[in-house]
Scaffold this motif. Structure first.
Motif, PDB file in Angstrom:
ATOM      1  N   LYS A   1       0.864  -1.183   0.000  1.00  0.00           N
ATOM      2  CA  LYS A   1       0.000   0.000   0.000  1.00  0.00           C
ATOM      3  C   LYS A   1       0.900   1.231   0.000  1.00  0.00           C
ATOM      4  O   LYS A   1       1.766   1.373   0.857  1.00  0.00           O
ATOM      5  CB  LYS A   1      -0.882  -0.016   1.248  1.00  0.00           C
ATOM      6  CG  LYS A   1      -1.851   1.130   1.332  1.00  0.00           C
ATOM      7  CD  LYS A   1      -2.675   1.011   2.590  1.00  0.00           C
ATOM      8  CE  LYS A   1      -2.812   2.373   3.220  1.00  0.00           C
ATOM      9  NZ  LYS A   1      -3.269   2.350   4.581  1.00  0.00           N
ATOM     10  N   ILE A   2       0.702   2.126  -0.973  1.00  0.00           N
ATOM     11  CA  ILE A   2       1.561   3.306  -1.124  1.00  0.00           C
ATOM     12  C   ILE A   2       0.753   4.565  -0.841  1.00  0.00           C
ATOM     13  O   ILE A   2      -0.354   4.725  -1.356  1.00  0.00           O
ATOM     14  CB  ILE A   2       2.150   3.377  -2.552  1.00  0.00           C
ATOM     15  CG1 ILE A   2       2.847   2.068  -2.910  1.00  0.00           C
ATOM     16  CG2 ILE A   2       3.103   4.548  -2.683  1.00  0.00           C
ATOM     17  CD1 ILE A   2       3.191   1.936  -4.370  1.00  0.00           C
ATOM     18  N   SER A   3       1.322   5.446  -0.027  1.00  0.00           N
ATOM     19  CA  SER A   3       0.683   6.740   0.213  1.00  0.00           C
ATOM     20  C   SER A   3       1.750   7.822   0.181  1.00  0.00           C
ATOM     21  O   SER A   3       2.940   7.541   0.318  1.00  0.00           O
ATOM     22  CB  SER A   3      -0.060   6.745   1.555  1.00  0.00           C
ATOM     23  OG  SER A   3       0.815   6.441   2.612  1.00  0.00           O
ATOM     24  N   GLY A   4       1.322   9.063  -0.023  1.00  0.00           N
ATOM     25  CA  GLY A   4       2.261  10.163  -0.136  1.00  0.00           C
ATOM     26  C   GLY A   4       1.929  11.308   0.796  1.00  0.00           C
ATOM     27  O   GLY A   4       0.760  11.573   1.054  1.00  0.00           O
ATOM     28  N   ARG A   5       2.953  11.969   1.304  1.00  0.00           N
ATOM     29  CA  ARG A   5       2.804  13.168   2.123  1.00  0.00           C
ATOM     30  C   ARG A   5       3.520  14.289   1.376  1.00  0.00           C
ATOM     31  O   ARG A   5       4.726  14.230   1.163  1.00  0.00           O
ATOM     32  CB  ARG A   5       3.449  12.996   3.496  1.00  0.00           C
ATOM     33  CG  ARG A   5       2.972  11.797   4.276  1.00  0.00           C
ATOM     34  CD  ARG A   5       1.602  12.037   4.902  1.00  0.00           C
ATOM     35  NE  ARG A   5       1.246  10.975   5.819  1.00  0.00           N
ATOM     36  CZ  ARG A   5       0.608   9.855   5.482  1.00  0.00           C
ATOM     37  NH1 ARG A   5       0.285   9.656   4.220  1.00  0.00           N
ATOM     38  NH2 ARG A   5       0.296   8.958   6.377  1.00  0.00           N
ATOM     39  N   LYS A   6       2.760  15.267   0.953  1.00  0.00           N
ATOM     40  CA  LYS A   6       3.272  16.392   0.160  1.00  0.00           C
ATOM     41  C   LYS A   6       3.849  15.928  -1.175  1.00  0.00           C
ATOM     42  O   LYS A   6       4.758  16.560  -1.720  1.00  0.00           O
ATOM     43  CB  LYS A   6       4.325  17.180   0.940  1.00  0.00           C
ATOM     44  CG  LYS A   6       3.808  17.833   2.199  1.00  0.00           C
ATOM     45  CD  LYS A   6       4.899  18.646   2.852  1.00  0.00           C
ATOM     46  CE  LYS A   6       4.391  19.278   4.130  1.00  0.00           C
ATOM     47  NZ  LYS A   6       5.423  20.051   4.799  1.00  0.00           N
ATOM     48  N   VAL A   7       3.358  14.799  -1.671  1.00  0.00           N
ATOM     49  CA  VAL A   7       3.809  14.300  -2.972  1.00  0.00           C
ATOM     50  C   VAL A   7       2.672  13.496  -3.602  1.00  0.00           C
ATOM     51  O   VAL A   7       1.968  12.757  -2.919  1.00  0.00           O
ATOM     52  CB  VAL A   7       5.085  13.432  -2.828  1.00  0.00           C
ATOM     53  CG1 VAL A   7       4.839  12.205  -2.003  1.00  0.00           C
ATOM     54  CG2 VAL A   7       5.656  13.056  -4.169  1.00  0.00           C
ATOM     55  N   ALA A   8       2.488  13.687  -4.902  1.00  0.00           N
ATOM     56  CA  ALA A   8       1.489  12.910  -5.638  1.00  0.00           C
ATOM     57  C   ALA A   8       2.145  11.615  -6.098  1.00  0.00           C
ATOM     58  O   ALA A   8       3.278  11.615  -6.583  1.00  0.00           O
ATOM     59  CB  ALA A   8       0.984  13.707  -6.840  1.00  0.00           C
ATOM     60  N   ILE A   9       1.441  10.514  -5.929  1.00  0.00           N
ATOM     61  CA  ILE A   9       1.985   9.208  -6.308  1.00  0.00           C
ATOM     62  C   ILE A   9       1.694   8.978  -7.790  1.00  0.00           C
ATOM     63  O   ILE A   9       0.573   8.680  -8.187  1.00  0.00           O
ATOM     64  CB  ILE A   9       1.367   8.074  -5.465  1.00  0.00           C
ATOM     65  CG1 ILE A   9       1.529   8.359  -3.974  1.00  0.00           C
ATOM     66  CG2 ILE A   9       1.989   6.738  -5.832  1.00  0.00           C
ATOM     67  CD1 ILE A   9       2.962   8.478  -3.519  1.00  0.00           C
TER      68      ILE A   9
ATOM     69  N   LEU B   1       5.719   7.883   1.178  1.00  0.00           N
ATOM     70  CA  LEU B   1       6.706   8.738   0.510  1.00  0.00           C
ATOM     71  C   LEU B   1       6.474  10.179   0.939  1.00  0.00           C
ATOM     72  O   LEU B   1       5.333  10.638   0.969  1.00  0.00           O
ATOM     73  CB  LEU B   1       6.583   8.604  -1.006  1.00  0.00           C
ATOM     74  CG  LEU B   1       6.744   7.198  -1.580  1.00  0.00           C
ATOM     75  CD1 LEU B   1       6.499   7.205  -3.078  1.00  0.00           C
ATOM     76  CD2 LEU B   1       8.119   6.647  -1.270  1.00  0.00           C
ATOM     77  N   ARG B   2       7.571  10.885   1.255  1.00  0.00           N
ATOM     78  CA  ARG B   2       7.472  12.282   1.671  1.00  0.00           C
ATOM     79  C   ARG B   2       8.471  13.109   0.871  1.00  0.00           C
ATOM     80  O   ARG B   2       9.580  12.664   0.621  1.00  0.00           O
ATOM     81  CB  ARG B   2       7.802  12.444   3.157  1.00  0.00           C
ATOM     82  CG  ARG B   2       6.783  11.875   4.088  1.00  0.00           C
ATOM     83  CD  ARG B   2       7.172  12.173   5.549  1.00  0.00           C
ATOM     84  NE  ARG B   2       6.194  11.647   6.459  1.00  0.00           N
ATOM     85  CZ  ARG B   2       6.205  10.417   6.949  1.00  0.00           C
ATOM     86  NH1 ARG B   2       7.152   9.588   6.604  1.00  0.00           N
ATOM     87  NH2 ARG B   2       5.265  10.017   7.778  1.00  0.00           N
TER      88      ARG B   2
ATOM     89  N   SER C   1      13.818  14.192   0.587  1.00  0.00           N
ATOM     90  CA  SER C   1      12.786  13.192   0.330  1.00  0.00           C
ATOM     91  C   SER C   1      13.022  11.986   1.219  1.00  0.00           C
ATOM     92  O   SER C   1      14.164  11.664   1.547  1.00  0.00           O
ATOM     93  CB  SER C   1      12.827  12.756  -1.137  1.00  0.00           C
ATOM     94  OG  SER C   1      12.624  13.867  -1.977  1.00  0.00           O
ATOM     95  N   SER C   2      11.933  11.336   1.608  1.00  0.00           N
ATOM     96  CA  SER C   2      12.087  10.159   2.454  1.00  0.00           C
ATOM     97  C   SER C   2      11.081   9.083   2.061  1.00  0.00           C
ATOM     98  O   SER C   2      10.042   9.370   1.471  1.00  0.00           O
ATOM     99  CB  SER C   2      11.930  10.511   3.935  1.00  0.00           C
ATOM    100  OG  SER C   2      10.599  10.876   4.213  1.00  0.00           O
ATOM    101  N   CYS C   3      11.443   7.860   2.416  1.00  0.00           N
ATOM    102  CA  CYS C   3      10.600   6.696   2.152  1.00  0.00           C
ATOM    103  C   CYS C   3      10.569   5.864   3.422  1.00  0.00           C
ATOM    104  O   CYS C   3      11.609   5.417   3.894  1.00  0.00           O
ATOM    105  CB  CYS C   3      11.179   5.878   0.995  1.00  0.00           C
ATOM    106  SG  CYS C   3      10.272   4.357   0.655  1.00  0.00           S
ATOM    107  N   GLU C   4       9.386   5.717   3.984  1.00  0.00           N
ATOM    108  CA  GLU C   4       9.205   4.908   5.195  1.00  0.00           C
ATOM    109  C   GLU C   4       8.479   3.631   4.806  1.00  0.00           C
ATOM    110  O   GLU C   4       7.424   3.681   4.182  1.00  0.00           O
ATOM    111  CB  GLU C   4       8.391   5.684   6.225  1.00  0.00           C
ATOM    112  CG  GLU C   4       8.156   4.925   7.506  1.00  0.00           C
ATOM    113  CD  GLU C   4       7.279   5.711   8.457  1.00  0.00           C
ATOM    114  OE1 GLU C   4       6.161   5.254   8.734  1.00  0.00           O
ATOM    115  OE2 GLU C   4       7.709   6.799   8.901  1.00  0.00           O
TER     116      GLU C   4
END
Length: 198
Positions: A5-13, A43-44, A55-58
Motif C-alpha cells: 500500500k503506497i501513500s504520499g505526504r506532500k507528494v502525488a503518487i 513517501l514524503r 525526500s524520504s521513504c518509510e
C-alpha cells in the motif's frame, strides 16, 4: 507477492513512482516470501527543506505477528526508495536468520529463564526539570502483548527500530520492557514478584 500500500505526504503518487516502489520494495520483500505479508510505504517530499535529504521513504512490513520498519532519506524520491529497499532487504534477512531459522532449530525446546541480574531501577530514574505548562501527553498507543522470550523481544526491538519494546515474558507470564542503553547493550525492566506469606 506481498500486498504493498503506497501513500504520499506532500507528494502525488505517479504511475512511475508506484512502479518503482513495486519493483524495488517488492524485490526486497522476496528475500522472505511468506504469507501473510503486508507492506505500507509512505513517501514524503519537502521542497522547502534546506538539507540535501529532502525526500524520504518509510516502509513498514507486517510479517505474521511481527513488524519490520525502516526509514530512508535522499535527495530525491528515487534515491530514498532505493535506500529503503536495501534496508528492508537487510532487516528481513536478519529477521529470517535470527527468528525463523532459530525457531526451526529449537523446535520442541522450552525457553529457559534468563537468570541475568537486572540493574537497580533507581539507576534508570533521571531527575526531570520542572514541567512546563505546555508539557502534556500528545500520543497514546495501545499495544497487544505477545508472549515471547527475552531474545525474541530483542529481535523485535531491532526490527522496529525503537529504543524499547514491551512484551509478555513467555517464561514468567509477566510484562517486561527491554531497552537500548545509551552506553551500549540492552537492559530489561521486570516487575518485582511478591512472595505470598505461608
Amino acid at each position: 507477492m506481498a500486498d504493498i500500500k503506497i501513500s504520499g505526504r506532500k507528494v502525488a503518487i505517479s504511475d512511475a513512482l508506484r512502479e518503482q516502489v513495486d519493483n524495488k520494495i517488492g524485490n526486497a520483500l522476496k528475500v522472505f516470501d511468506i504469507k501473510p505479508m503486508k507492506c505500507d510505504v509512505v513517501l514524503r517530499a519537502d521542497k522547502r527543506h534546506a538539507s540535501k535529504d529532502r525526500s524520504s521513504c518509510e516502509v513498514t512490513v507486517f510479517v505474521r505477528d511481527n513488524v519490520v520498519r525502516v526509514d530512508a532519506a535522499g535527495p530525491d524520491l528515487e534515491a530514498a526508495i532505493d535506500e529503503a529497499a536495501s534496508k528492508v532487504s537487510r532487516k528481513l534477512r536478519k529477521y529470517k536468520t535470527r527468528v525463523v531459522d532459530r525457531r526451526q532449530r529449537s523446535k520442541g525446546k522450552r525457553p529457559e529463564p534468563i537468570a541475568e541480574p537486572v540493574a537497580d531501577l533507581s539507576d534508570l530514574i533521571v531527575a526531570e526539570p520542572e514541567e512546563a505548562e505546555d508539557d502534556q501527553l500528545v500520543r497514546e498507543k495501545v499495544i497487544e502483548l505477545t508472549p515471547m522470550t527475552v531474545e525474541e523481544a530483542l529481535v523485535q526491538t531491532d526490527l522496529i527500530g525503537h529504543d524499547f519494546y514491551v512484551f509478555e515474558n513467555s517464561v514468567t507470564g509477566l510484562v517486561n520492557v527491554v531497552y537500548r542503553r545509551k552506553n551500549g547493550g540492552y537492559g530489561i525492566i521486570k516487575p518485582k514478584i511478591e512472595e505470598a506469606d505461608e
